[in-house]
Design a protein around this motif. Sequence first.
Motif, PDB file in Angstrom:
ATOM      1  N   GLY A   1       0.877  -1.252   0.059  1.00 14.50           N
ATOM      2  CA  GLY A   1      -0.058  -0.096   0.029  1.00 14.50           C
ATOM      3  C   GLY A   1       0.826   1.305   0.053  1.00 14.50           C
ATOM      4  N   ALA A   2       0.372   2.359   0.586  1.00 10.64           N
ATOM      5  CA  ALA A   2       0.871   3.495   0.470  1.00 10.64           C
ATOM      6  C   ALA A   2       2.176   3.683   1.422  1.00 10.64           C
ATOM      7  N   VAL A   3       3.009   4.624   0.873  1.00  8.26           N
ATOM      8  CA  VAL A   3       4.286   4.993   1.521  1.00  8.26           C
ATOM      9  C   VAL A   3       4.042   5.385   2.886  1.00  8.26           C
ATOM     10  N   ALA A   4       5.235   5.173   4.141  1.00  7.39           N
ATOM     11  CA  ALA A   4       4.936   5.520   5.272  1.00  7.39           C
ATOM     12  C   ALA A   4       6.256   6.344   5.500  1.00  7.39           C
ATOM     13  N   HIS A   5       6.093   7.204   6.643  1.00  5.07           N
ATOM     14  CA  HIS A   5       7.396   7.937   7.169  1.00  5.07           C
ATOM     15  C   HIS A   5       8.454   7.070   7.616  1.00  5.07           C
ATOM     16  N   GLY A   6       9.586   6.880   7.086  1.00  2.59           N
ATOM     17  CA  GLY A   6      10.506   6.208   7.676  1.00  2.59           C
ATOM     18  C   GLY A   6      11.521   5.341   6.666  1.00  2.59           C
ATOM     19  N   GLY A   7      10.888   5.437   5.476  1.00  3.66           N
ATOM     20  CA  GLY A   7      11.701   4.644   4.484  1.00  3.66           C
ATOM     21  C   GLY A   7      10.874   3.224   3.975  1.00  3.66           C
ATOM     22  N   HIS A   8       9.687   3.103   4.350  1.00  2.00           N
ATOM     23  CA  HIS A   8       8.867   1.924   4.194  1.00  2.00           C
ATOM     24  C   HIS A   8       7.501   2.125   3.716  1.00  2.00           C
ATOM     25  N   CYS A   9       6.724   0.876   3.175  1.00  2.00           N
ATOM     26  CA  CYS A   9       5.524   0.868   2.866  1.00  2.00           C
ATOM     27  C   CYS A   9       4.703   0.156   3.805  1.00  2.00           C
ATOM     28  N   VAL A  10       3.377   0.565   3.673  1.00  4.80           N
ATOM     29  CA  VAL A  10       2.305  -0.100   4.595  1.00  4.80           C
ATOM     30  C   VAL A  10       1.571  -1.282   3.683  1.00  4.80           C
ATOM     31  N   ALA A  11       1.550  -2.534   4.431  1.00  3.35           N
ATOM     32  CA  ALA A  11       0.800  -3.553   3.730  1.00  3.35           C
ATOM     33  C   ALA A  11      -0.153  -4.226   4.979  1.00  3.35           C
ATOM     34  N   ARG A  12      -0.761  -5.139   4.549  1.00  2.77           N
ATOM     35  CA  ARG A  12      -1.592  -5.887   5.505  1.00  2.77           C
ATOM     36  C   ARG A  12      -1.541  -7.335   5.375  1.00  2.77           C
ATOM     37  N   ALA A  13      -1.667  -8.176   6.059  1.00  5.98           N
ATOM     38  CA  ALA A  13      -1.387  -9.476   6.123  1.00  5.98           C
ATOM     39  C   ALA A  13      -2.206 -10.206   7.470  1.00  5.98           C
ATOM     40  N   GLU A  14      -3.313 -11.052   7.158  1.00  8.65           N
ATOM     41  CA  GLU A  14      -4.171 -11.556   8.128  1.00  8.65           C
ATOM     42  C   GLU A  14      -4.588 -10.660   9.400  1.00  8.65           C
TER      43      GLU A  14
ATOM     44  N   HIS B   1      12.247  -2.005   0.933  1.00  8.85           N
ATOM     45  CA  HIS B   1      12.532  -2.643  -0.351  1.00  8.85           C
ATOM     46  C   HIS B   1      11.436  -3.031  -1.123  1.00  8.85           C
ATOM     47  N   ALA B   2      10.347  -2.214  -1.244  1.00 13.35           N
ATOM     48  CA  ALA B   2       9.122  -2.268  -1.789  1.00 13.35           C
ATOM     49  C   ALA B   2       8.632  -0.895  -2.291  1.00 13.35           C
ATOM     50  N   LEU B   3       7.488  -1.037  -3.287  1.00 16.00           N
ATOM     51  CA  LEU B   3       7.078   0.390  -3.725  1.00 16.00           C
ATOM     52  C   LEU B   3       5.533   0.057  -3.946  1.00 16.00           C
ATOM     53  N   PRO B   4       4.711   1.304  -3.641  1.00 10.63           N
ATOM     54  CA  PRO B   4       3.205   1.219  -3.618  1.00 10.63           C
ATOM     55  C   PRO B   4       2.841   0.675  -4.947  1.00 10.63           C
ATOM     56  N   GLY B   5       1.790  -0.337  -4.637  1.00 14.57           N
ATOM     57  CA  GLY B   5       1.131  -1.160  -5.758  1.00 14.57           C
ATOM     58  C   GLY B   5       1.748  -2.304  -6.130  1.00 14.57           C
ATOM     59  N   GLU B   6       2.780  -2.619  -5.440  1.00 11.50           N
ATOM     60  CA  GLU B   6       3.638  -3.928  -6.194  1.00 11.50           C
ATOM     61  C   GLU B   6       2.997  -5.106  -5.099  1.00 11.50           C
ATOM     62  N   ARG B   7       3.126  -6.145  -5.754  1.00  8.56           N
ATOM     63  CA  ARG B   7       2.886  -7.615  -4.873  1.00  8.56           C
ATOM     64  C   ARG B   7       4.176  -8.297  -4.620  1.00  8.56           C
ATOM     65  N   VAL B   8       4.636  -8.331  -3.450  1.00  4.84           N
ATOM     66  CA  VAL B   8       5.801  -9.029  -3.027  1.00  4.84           C
ATOM     67  C   VAL B   8       5.615 -10.293  -1.914  1.00  4.84           C
ATOM     68  N   ILE B   9       6.699 -11.015  -1.790  1.00  2.28           N
ATOM     69  CA  ILE B   9       6.946 -11.789  -0.791  1.00  2.28           C
ATOM     70  C   ILE B   9       7.707 -10.942   0.302  1.00  2.28           C
TER      71      ILE B   9
END
Length: 398
Positions: A14-27, A35-43
Amino acid sequence: MTDWTGRRVEVEVGAVAHGGHCVARAEGRVVFVRHALPGERVIVEITDDKGGSFCRGDAVEVLTASPARVEPPCPLARPGGCGGCDWQHATGVEQRNLKAAVVAEQLKRLAGLDWDVEVEELAGGLLHWRTRNRLAVDRQGRPGFRAHRSHKVIPVEHCYIAAPGTVDQVVGKKWKPRAEVDVSVDANGRTHISEITEVRRETVSRRVAGSAVAVERAARRDWRLDAHGFWQVHPDAADMLAEVVAEWSGVKPSACAWDLYAGVGLFAAVLAEQVGQEGSVIAIESSRRAAEDGADNLSDLPQVRVFAGMVEQVLVDGDLPDPHVVVLDPPRKGAGREVVDAIAARSPERVIYVACDPASLARDVASFAGHGYRLTRLRAFDTFPMTHHVECVALLER
């Protein structure tokens, strides 16, 4: 207690957050992903989990890449590698877009402001810009940088964002294990190196190259300062910030201006030219060495008075004239309510706030709003390419 450390999960970033990372959700849990960018699907491999509603992880495999993704120039800008750079895997345009989004989000969340932010590029590109560096030394005496959120030292042979004459002068040599090495290159192209160790709980600095004094240039002046003291690390940053302060100050001849967290006096010099010899500039700096350097640098400007001391104490205890404009460039934690209250109590027409942390800026902007000051202008600069850091200048008017 939930502990996913070492576990791998597939997520939509999801969106970028303060601190050099992005936000995602799992369970149902928030995952802060590097090491990710918004909109990507990653492991994502979970690297840090203290339990609760969130954890942290690295994108170790990209299933669907962003169009803005590029190959990092540095082989250590990867999961488990050097923690110095956050966005080497993004184009320069995308890096600035991400930083703009963070600044806007912090202003919205902490100050209640909707602001269209643009992060401006400085000359020189993404590489070889950083003129001041501190390296850690591992147990084998090899210099390097620490991993993200870790004391682990990652030895380096090259740093892609470091200016020539800095890291390249340190690598390939043995240093005292567990020491730190400060290296800088000044405006004259002279390299300064000091090895810093702790002996019987005291910090000891040993000069290895150069001298104790560096020479920098900005605002049409030469500056002499501690070779490892505070100065902007991007070679174009000091001049750019000085230009903005000069443009926005609105201060007239014979008026009074304050420069808080003044360093060696960069903004005080700009303000002194504007108020003239009939005016006055109050410069306050907590570092005695920097304040002494500032007094020396500004000795040709008798309208400047330099105070060495904590800003909050000098504002309360010092017999200071009321300012027309206040310029402040606080440390990363921001000025804080005590300083904001003290400034507002003197009712300056304008406040120019130079900030290296968007969250601190937003909190202090909200505090100023409580005293009737509104944000009227904002500029943001990419003074730290490849990292998540960004420099902002905000104009607040009463």
